[in-house]
Design an enzyme around this catalytic site. Structure first.
Site, PDB file in Angstrom:
ATOM      1  CG  ASP A 109      -1.865   1.168   1.213  1.00 17.41           C
ATOM      2  OD1 ASP A 109      -1.470   2.269   0.760  1.00 17.41           O
ATOM      3  OD2 ASP A 109      -3.025   0.991   1.617  1.00 17.41           O
ATOM      4  CG  HIS A 110       1.726   4.088  -3.345  1.00 17.09           C
ATOM      5  ND1 HIS A 110       0.486   3.788  -3.827  1.00 17.09           N
ATOM      6  CD2 HIS A 110       1.895   5.413  -3.559  1.00 17.09           C
ATOM      7  CE1 HIS A 110      -0.063   4.885  -4.318  1.00 17.09           C
ATOM      8  NE2 HIS A 110       0.768   5.893  -4.175  1.00 17.09           N
TER       9      HIS A 110
ATOM     10  CG  HIS B  94      -4.013   4.390  -1.098  1.00 14.83           C
ATOM     11  ND1 HIS B  94      -3.122   3.356  -1.010  1.00 14.83           N
ATOM     12  CD2 HIS B  94      -4.086   4.683  -2.421  1.00 14.83           C
ATOM     13  CE1 HIS B  94      -2.672   3.051  -2.217  1.00 14.83           C
ATOM     14  NE2 HIS B  94      -3.250   3.838  -3.092  1.00 14.83           N
TER      15      HIS B  94
HETATM   16  C1  BG6 Z   1      -2.984   4.382  -6.799  1.00 16.17           C
HETATM   17  C2  BG6 Z   1      -4.319   4.406  -7.478  1.00 16.17           C
HETATM   18  O1  BG6 Z   1      -2.969   3.440  -5.772  1.00 16.17           O
HETATM   19  O2  BG6 Z   1      -2.691   5.665  -6.253  1.00 16.17           O
HETATM   20  C3  BG6 Z   1      -4.366   5.494  -8.536  1.00 16.17           C
HETATM   21  O3  BG6 Z   1      -4.562   3.149  -8.098  1.00 16.17           O
HETATM   22  C4  BG6 Z   1      -3.939   6.819  -7.970  1.00 16.17           C
HETATM   23  O4  BG6 Z   1      -5.677   5.577  -9.099  1.00 16.17           O
HETATM   24  C5  BG6 Z   1      -2.612   6.681  -7.229  1.00 16.17           C
HETATM   25  O5  BG6 Z   1      -3.819   7.733  -9.035  1.00 16.17           O
HETATM   26  C6  BG6 Z   1      -2.234   7.972  -6.544  1.00 16.17           C
HETATM   27  O6  BG6 Z   1      -0.992   7.852  -5.932  1.00 16.17           O
HETATM   28  P1  BG6 Z   1      -0.220   9.141  -5.423  1.00 16.17           P
HETATM   29  O7  BG6 Z   1       0.960   8.594  -4.705  1.00 16.17           O
HETATM   30  O8  BG6 Z   1       0.120   9.934  -6.654  1.00 16.17           O
HETATM   31  O9  BG6 Z   1      -1.159   9.886  -4.544  1.00 16.17           O
END
Ligand code: BG6
Length: 523
Positions: free
Chosen positions: A214-215, A277
């Site tokens: 979950d980045h 997230h």
């Molecule tokens: C991803 C989603 O997990 O997170 C995308 O699948 C989204 O739809 C992205 O655009 C957003 O990541 P960040 O780090 O740019 O907020």
């Protein structure tokens, strides 16, 4: 340690006596967290994620001196590439997307460990070649039988790849070595499918070897929630229903979904980011202090929050969803979702979702947590706002406090990383007029170091075997338990509302808040 998991590389995982805080910054000079010998295999290496995030993160780690000389990167895909072709692709990806500057000597050392294996997921021979390739790397490069398999592939391919890894003997570690599997979301599309997926993966890899990405948990500002809450005395007394009126968690994006129909159509905003997230952010904000930052303790506290979370009822009045129509994003005229390439003309996929939750605990009883996300909104911003109750009594003339809103503590996750405290202050002059002012902490001015990319942190943690920042099985399933009733309700109630691109979502989202006498923040 379960299921044959070998030593983590940092040497801290097996011995609780020498346990070191896994949330420690890897750049900490007192204990540099450098990965041990290993290879990283990426399935889905031709995809966008690999090119934009994974390959650059590997290079950035090497550039920061956090990968060992005995490291190898192996790509697996159907393309008819040679090792040199693969190396050229990684090179371009690094040049275009790496965070840190390009250094020829770092690149050359890293690229010596690049290999490419051509094949499809149903091709036994290709997996046998992968096994042989990894074996030769163990000898040539000294990767010691330690292998991480990164599945950057559609979930429907997980079972087949896991089975192939098992069949070819790649899933089981030998001796002191370790094997780990890294899984990208979506982890299923509801509770039932998540359970199935978890059981398929756990049939091959023990839970201790499964790293679900979950980045958001890899972001500095998200880890800082723990520092803010548990390294300070100031905030804790305020952190409860005694003072907090409600919490708003917003993840707004200005981009549309052109080019992502294959993944997104039929998935929608709630499954894409609320299930993972946003619920993780909520868990970090709402959880109790863990007795240590040992991964199990941290996960246990998040699990308690998720298990105590329920939807505010009735669901139709306390949720909103929408789909973007045409509009303006700044000075650019943009199409609606239905006009984007690949989306069905009658697509009911939501691109905006808002839900209201409550956490049944002494600390949070009666405090709604509002979670919202959307594409093609006014601007890109992710923030967590604790909005405080109004002062019970204002000893001022009412006209002098008209412009005063509720106090708020806002954790700015991105892009302008920092924390804002909003409170009332006297406007200079002869009368006692009170207005909102902001006190600001900004990463850009407080620190000279740039924050690492989330994927740098998370890939390093996989290679080190440090699971703190990866949601476990139970968290995933509890998150689906929260979301399922909302998704079922939406599925039974027709199409989402339309909102104009460049605005802040459908009117139903404003109405959902207005019914409670509250309003969404305009970040
Ligand atoms: C991803 C989603 O997990 O997170 C995308 O699948 C989204 O739809 C992205 O655009 C957003 O990541 P960040 O780090 O740019 O907020």
């Amino acid at each position: 340690m379960a299921g044959g998991e070998g030593s983590g590389g940092s040497g801290t995982r097996t011995d609780p006596g020498t346990w070191t805080n896994p949330l420690r910054d890897p750049q900490d000079k007192r204990l540099p967290r450098i990965a041990g010998p290993c290879s990283l295999v990426i399935f889905g290496v031709t995809g966008d994620l690999a090119r934009k995030k994974l390959m650059p993160a590997v290079y950035d780690l090497a550039n920061r001196g956090l990968l060992p000389p005995s490291f190898a990167l192996v790509g697996f895909a159907r393309r008819e590439w040679t090792d040199e072709d693969f190396s050229a692709v990684v090179h371009d990806a690094v040049r275009e997307h790496a965070r840190t500057g390009f250094r020829e000597e770092v690149w050359e050392r890293l690229a010596e460990g690049f290999r490419f294996v051509q094949g499809a997921f149903d091709d036994d021979a290709a997996f046998d070649t992968l096994r042989d390739t990894l074996k030769s790397l163990d000898v040539e490069r000294g990767t010691d039988g330690n292998h991480a398999f990164y599945l950057s592939i559609p979930p429907k391919a997980f079972p087949e790849v896991c089975e192939q890894l098992e069949r070819s003997g790649l899933a089981a570690p030998t001796g002191d070595s370790w094997r780990r599997v890294v899984i990208e979301k979506p982890f299923g599309h509801d509770l039932e499918s998540a359970r199935e997926l978890n059981s398929i993966v756990n049939n091959v890899f023990p839970e201790s070897s499964v790293f679900r990405i979950d980045h958001y948990l890899g972001k500095e500002t998200v880890q800082n929630i723990l520092a803010l809450r548990f390294a300070n005395q100031l905030f804790d007394p305020l952190w409860s229903s005694h003072y907090v009126d409600h919490v708003q968690i917003t993840m707004a994006e200005d981009i549309g979904l052109g080019g992502r129909a294959g993944y997104y159509d039929g998935i929608g905003a709630a499954r894409d980011v609320i299930q993972n997230h946003l619920l993780q952010l909520m868990a970090l904000v709402a959880m109790e202090e863990p007795i240590s930052f040992e991964p199990k303790q941290l996960q246990a506290e998040k699990i308690k929050v998720l298990a105590a979370t329920r939807n505010v009822l009735p669901v139709d009045e306390n949720t909103a969803r929408g789909q973007y129509g045409p509009g303006w994003q700044g000075s650019e005229k943009v199409p609606g979702l239905k006009e984007e390439e690949g989306f069905a003309k009658d697509s009911t996929t939501e691109t905006f979702a808002a839900i209201a939750l409550e956490v049944d605990s002494r600390r949070w009883a009666g405090v709604p947590f509002y979670l919202r996300t959307g594409k093609r909104l006014g601007r890109r911003v992710t923030e967590i706002a604790l909005v405080f109750k109004r002062a019970p009594h204002l000893p001022f003339d009412q006209t002098m406090t008209e412009e005063l809103s509720q106090n708020a503590l806002v954790i700015r996750v991105q892009p302008d990383e920092g924390i804002t405290l909003r409170f009332g202050s006297k406007v200079p002059g002869s009368s006692m007029e009170v207005r909102d002012v902001n006190m600001d902490f900004s990463y850009g001015t407080a620190f000279t170091e740039a924050s690492p990319e989330a994927y740098e942190r998370l890939i390093l943690d996989v290679l080190l075997g440090e699971p703190s920042l990866f949601p476990v099985n139970e968290e995933v399933e509890l998150s689906w338990r929260i979301l399922d009733p909302v998704l079922e309700h939406w599925a039974a109630s027709g199409s989402p509302d339309t909102y104009e691109s460049g605005t802040w979502g459908p009117r139903s989202a404003e109405e959902m808040m207005a019914r409670t006498g509250r309003a969404w923040r305009r970040p």
